[in-house]
Design an enzyme around this catalytic site. Sequence first.
Site, short mmCIF file in Angstrom:
data_model
loop_
_atom_site.label_atom_id
_atom_site.label_comp_id
_atom_site.label_asym_id
_atom_site.label_seq_id
_atom_site.Cartn_x
_atom_site.Cartn_y
_atom_site.Cartn_z
N LYS A 52 -42.49 36.11 -56.53
CA LYS A 52 -43.89 36.15 -56.09
C LYS A 52 -43.98 36.54 -54.62
CE LYS A 52 -45.32 32.87 -59.62
NZ LYS A 52 -45.84 31.55 -60.02
N GLN A 96 -46.07 25.69 -57.18
CA GLN A 96 -45.27 26.02 -58.37
C GLN A 96 -45.03 24.76 -59.20
OE1 GLN A 96 -44.58 29.14 -59.16
NE2 GLN A 96 -43.29 28.77 -60.94
N ASP A 119 -54.29 30.27 -59.14
CA ASP A 119 -53.67 29.97 -60.43
C ASP A 119 -54.71 29.68 -61.51
OD1 ASP A 119 -50.91 30.00 -60.87
OD2 ASP A 119 -50.57 28.20 -59.69
N1 L34 Z 1 -48.34 26.99 -60.45
N2 L34 Z 1 -46.55 27.23 -61.86
C1 L34 Z 1 -47.68 27.72 -61.34
N3 L34 Z 1 -48.18 28.94 -61.67
C2 L34 Z 1 -47.53 29.72 -62.57
O1 L34 Z 1 -48.06 30.88 -62.95
C3 L34 Z 1 -46.32 29.26 -63.10
N4 L34 Z 1 -45.55 30.01 -63.96
C4 L34 Z 1 -44.86 29.33 -65.06
C5 L34 Z 1 -44.06 28.16 -64.45
N5 L34 Z 1 -44.78 27.48 -63.39
C6 L34 Z 1 -45.86 27.98 -62.76
C7 L34 Z 1 -44.86 31.11 -63.60
O2 L34 Z 1 -45.01 31.69 -62.55
C8 L34 Z 1 -43.99 30.43 -65.60
N6 L34 Z 1 -43.98 31.47 -64.59
C9 L34 Z 1 -43.19 32.64 -64.62
C10 L34 Z 1 -43.25 33.61 -63.63
C11 L34 Z 1 -42.45 34.73 -63.67
C12 L34 Z 1 -41.59 34.93 -64.70
C13 L34 Z 1 -41.53 34.00 -65.73
C14 L34 Z 1 -42.33 32.86 -65.67
C15 L34 Z 1 -40.74 36.16 -64.70
O3 L34 Z 1 -40.79 36.94 -63.80
N7 L34 Z 1 -39.88 36.33 -65.69
C16 L34 Z 1 -38.97 37.46 -65.77
C17 L34 Z 1 -37.53 36.99 -65.71
C18 L34 Z 1 -37.22 36.26 -64.45
C19 L34 Z 1 -35.82 35.67 -64.40
O4 L34 Z 1 -34.86 36.44 -64.46
O5 L34 Z 1 -35.71 34.44 -64.30
C20 L34 Z 1 -39.22 38.20 -67.06
O6 L34 Z 1 -38.94 39.40 -67.12
O7 L34 Z 1 -39.67 37.55 -68.02
#
Ligand code: L34
Length: 293
Positions: A52, A96, A119
């Site tokens: 982010k 987060q 959010d």
């Molecule tokens: N406050 N907490 C708050 N806001 C959110 O919107 C989130 N979330 C969830 C968990 N807690 C939070 C996220 O940001 C889940 N989440 C999130 C964000 C990004 C990714 C997955 C979940 C993401 O970028 N996933 C990548 C892989 C990343 C890796 O390698 O770990 C993908 O391609 O799916």
Amino acid sequence: MTAKLINGNEVAQQIREELKQEVARIKDKVIPGLVTILVGENPASVSYVTAKQKTSKELGFYSIQDNQLATITEEELLKLIDKYNKDPKIHGILVQLPLPKHINETKVLYAIDPKKDVDGFHPVNVGKLMIGEADYLPCTPAGIQQLIIRTGAKIDGAEVVVVGRSNIVGKPIANILLQKQKGANATVTICHTGTKDMTFHTKRADILIVAAGKPKAITGDMVKEGAVVIDVGVNRIGMTPEGKAKLAGDVDFDSVKEKASAITPVPGGVGPMTITMLMMNTVKAAKVHAGIS
Ligand code: L34
């Protein structure tokens, strides 16, 4: 049928390019400010918050990463939020989740100024979403809606089945897609751990959204031929030989791709969209703050 892959990285990148131009256009009036607050060192949270921050800098935001020890007290965290509520350079505050057990998550989310709640988790914004008046859609659900729209699937009148009823995915995506609005107006069913016959419901879905929090929760035999399948799960199922986390969704990709017409991969599906929607909400908050459109 072998499903078309819905490329979340590509869609996310497109929207980021648009946002970058928008930030450049408004920079003389306002620079979008985002603070991400991370409590503790949960490896998944560290990875998401880092992504982010990186994205917000690429777009030209003023951004702060505020890391706090897992031992921070609830009172201290509330004070910190209050500081950012009052900071005119900050338009978006993200705490987060999950938070350590000794901190009351609801109390923390209530403390964020709803105008800076990029959010969309504050009860005021949750309530506005319910009545179709949302200012900020929660990021993951907003990203899911965008992905479905951009696959060209018809949402209006579609049978949408959501598996999972969390406050951050299941409940809000169901609410978004049932509104009498563009990109919505679906017939929505929500399944959860209390559902008696899961397959009965999932087999009827034109659009199946899976946020169950469990690998292989959905297999090919549970999916209708030609369905659009959105996999929201991010499960860490081991390590690659290079020592990176190995990820899997909640959908058994190999069997479901033979039935679906389109499917999101994990990684590279919904995840990158979550981050992009956070950027979109922050730009919006900055513009509202500056009184520009
Ligand atoms: N406050 N907490 C708050 N806001 C959110 O919107 C989130 N979330 C969830 C968990 N807690 C939070 C996220 O940001 C889940 N989440 C999130 C964000 C990004 C990714 C997955 C979940 C993401 O970028 N996933 C990548 C892989 C990343 C890796 O390698 O770990 C993908 O391609 O799916």
